[in-house]
Scaffold this active site. Structure first.
Site, PDB file in Angstrom:
ATOM      1  N   ASP A 170     -54.166 -17.752 -14.569  1.00  0.00           N
ATOM      2  CA  ASP A 170     -55.284 -17.045 -13.911  1.00  0.00           C
ATOM      3  C   ASP A 170     -56.730 -16.680 -15.244  1.00  0.00           C
ATOM      4  OD1 ASP A 170     -56.953 -15.379 -12.518  1.00  0.00           O
ATOM      5  OD2 ASP A 170     -56.138 -13.385 -13.994  1.00  0.00           O
ATOM      6  N   GLU A 173     -49.488 -14.832 -10.934  1.00  0.00           N
ATOM      7  CA  GLU A 173     -49.438 -14.157 -10.037  1.00  0.00           C
ATOM      8  C   GLU A 173     -50.188 -15.776  -8.174  1.00  0.00           C
ATOM      9  OE1 GLU A 173     -52.962 -12.221  -7.745  1.00  0.00           O
ATOM     10  OE2 GLU A 173     -53.471 -12.829  -9.412  1.00  0.00           O
ATOM     11  N   HIS A 192     -61.992 -18.713 -16.690  1.00  0.00           N
ATOM     12  CA  HIS A 192     -60.584 -18.752 -14.948  1.00  0.00           C
ATOM     13  C   HIS A 192     -60.152 -20.072 -14.695  1.00  0.00           C
ATOM     14  CE1 HIS A 192     -59.378 -17.224 -12.125  1.00  0.00           C
ATOM     15  NE2 HIS A 192     -60.085 -17.479 -11.279  1.00  0.00           N
ATOM     16  N   VAL A 231     -58.495 -21.557  -4.096  1.00  0.00           N
ATOM     17  CA  VAL A 231     -57.969 -22.713  -4.148  1.00  0.00           C
ATOM     18  C   VAL A 231     -56.659 -23.415  -4.411  1.00  0.00           C
ATOM     19  CG1 VAL A 231     -58.183 -23.953  -5.891  1.00  0.00           C
ATOM     20  CG2 VAL A 231     -59.517 -24.858  -4.426  1.00  0.00           C
ATOM     21  N   GLY A 232     -55.811 -22.583  -4.765  1.00  0.00           N
ATOM     22  CA  GLY A 232     -54.179 -23.215  -4.568  1.00  0.00           C
ATOM     23  C   GLY A 232     -54.074 -23.860  -6.748  1.00  0.00           C
ATOM     24  N   LYS A 233     -54.616 -23.127  -7.055  1.00  0.00           N
ATOM     25  CA  LYS A 233     -54.208 -23.242  -8.304  1.00  0.00           C
ATOM     26  C   LYS A 233     -53.278 -22.071  -9.064  1.00  0.00           C
ATOM     27  CE  LYS A 233     -57.652 -20.830 -10.384  1.00  0.00           C
ATOM     28  NZ  LYS A 233     -58.474 -20.756  -9.076  1.00  0.00           N
ATOM     29  N   SER A 245     -61.206 -19.421  -6.356  1.00  0.00           N
ATOM     30  CA  SER A 245     -60.337 -18.310  -6.043  1.00  0.00           C
ATOM     31  C   SER A 245     -59.838 -18.574  -5.146  1.00  0.00           C
ATOM     32  CB  SER A 245     -60.581 -16.782  -6.718  1.00  0.00           C
ATOM     33  OG  SER A 245     -59.160 -16.111  -6.232  1.00  0.00           O
ATOM     34  N   ARG A 294     -63.990 -43.334  -5.933  1.00  0.00           N
ATOM     35  CA  ARG A 294     -62.651 -43.232  -5.815  1.00  0.00           C
ATOM     36  C   ARG A 294     -61.618 -44.790  -6.374  1.00  0.00           C
ATOM     37  NH1 ARG A 294     -62.539 -45.319   0.558  1.00  0.00           N
ATOM     38  NH2 ARG A 294     -60.049 -46.233   0.515  1.00  0.00           N
TER      39      ARG A 294
END
Length: 312
Positions: free
Chosen positions: A182, A207, A143, A162-164, A160, A248
């Site tokens: 997806d 999607e 996925h 999160v903004g991919k 799912s 960082r």
């Protein structure tokens, strides 16, 4: 866990490499190839069958052809009869060499597919082996989202929502290419290489919640998509956690293991206002620099030590 054996139709191999059919049996479309390596049956023609790999496609080149030509018709027939008695998968005669009558007759008697090719033996062997290594490679479905950014294959992972997919669309708008959204089918094509692609059903689609399914190829053009890409870097999206210490400096290289191969990976915290597409572009360029021998984090650490008077 027992590894799954993958197969490909012999007819697909024949079509892809422009092999000319000399004889094919009635069950030709049902014959499956499961081995990526090929054989040249010089020793079997001479009667030596110890460790003979009959599941491989057999290539007859100049050397094998010359040996068969040196035999009498009767000896050639006996040699080929014994050879085909070992349930050979298929035979290809290369370099447009002539087809011996005995070869064709024994292929028909044993119902073994027989083909010819104008390519040289070494070139054809390399081409078919390379192709079969991809078609028969060990694989998993992951996925995530796979994009190509500045020539780097970037696999984006994360929960799912999160903004991919939204990030992938932004990258496409900025001139990069989508490989899969997806679900990503990942194949281990060598001991060090993973290649990702989209399942055929969802290839070139993405999607977007609130909009639905989008055909990226139709909206953004052919240049916005690609069928497959090597996976060079994995980026994990995770929701920003207040107080958590994130890397960082980038001195320590992290890896994610997929199919036994360690792929460099980084974690990017996600929160409103962060331009994730730009961050991925920078990550891709920075990764390319590292592969070329330029490590910014190490150079920065060296400057800090020099300024502090620390000498390794």
């Amino acid at each position: 866990m027992q590894s799954k054996e993958y197969t490909i139709k012999l007819s697909e191999v024949v079509q892809k490499h422009n092999l000319k059919s000399v004889y094919v049996p009635d069950n030709y479309e049902e014959i499956l190839v499961s081995r990526p390596d090929l054989s040249r049956p010089g020793l079997p023609f001479a009667g030596y069958f110890t460790d003979f790999e009959n599941e491989r496609i057999q290539l007859i080149g100049n050397m094998e052809h010359s040996y068969l030509a040196s035999l009498s018709c009767e000896s050639r027939r006996e040699s080929l009869k014994e050879f085909f008695a070992h349930n050979v998968k298929a035979v290809v005669v290369t370099t447009d060499l002539s087809i011996f009558d005995e070869l064709l007759e024994e292929a028909k008697n044993s119902k073994t597919p027989l083909f010819s090719s104008s390519s040289t033996t070494s070139a054809l062997m390399a081409a078919i082996t390379s192709s079969l290594n991809v078609s028969l490679a060990e694989r998993i479905t992951q996925h995530g989202v796979l994009v190509e950014v500045y020539g780097e294959g970037i696999l984006i992972l994360g929960d799912s929502g999160v903004g991919k997919s939204e990030t992938a669309i932004e990258l496409v708008k900025r001139g990069h290419r989508l490989i899969a959204d997806d679900m990503v089918e990942i194949k281990k094509v060598s001991a060090i290489t993973l290649v990702g692609a989209a399942p055929e059903l969802i290839r070139h689609y993405i999607e977007l919640r609130g909009i639905g399914i989008v055909d990226v190829k139709r909206i953004f053009g052919m240049g916005s998509v690609k069928d497959s890409e090597k996976i060079d870097l994995i980026i994990n999206f995770e929701n920003w956690v207040q107080g958590k210490m994130y890397d960082r400096f980038g001195l320590d290289t992290e890896y994610t293991e997929i199919l036994g191969i360690n792929i460099p990976s980084i974690t990017i915290p996600v929160k409103p206002g962060r331009n994730l597409a730009v961050i991925i572009e920078i990550a891709a360029m920075n990764h390319r620099q590292k592969k070329m021998g330029f490590n910014t984090a190490e150079e920065f650490e060296k400057r800090l030590k020099e300024q502090a008077g620390i000498i390794d």
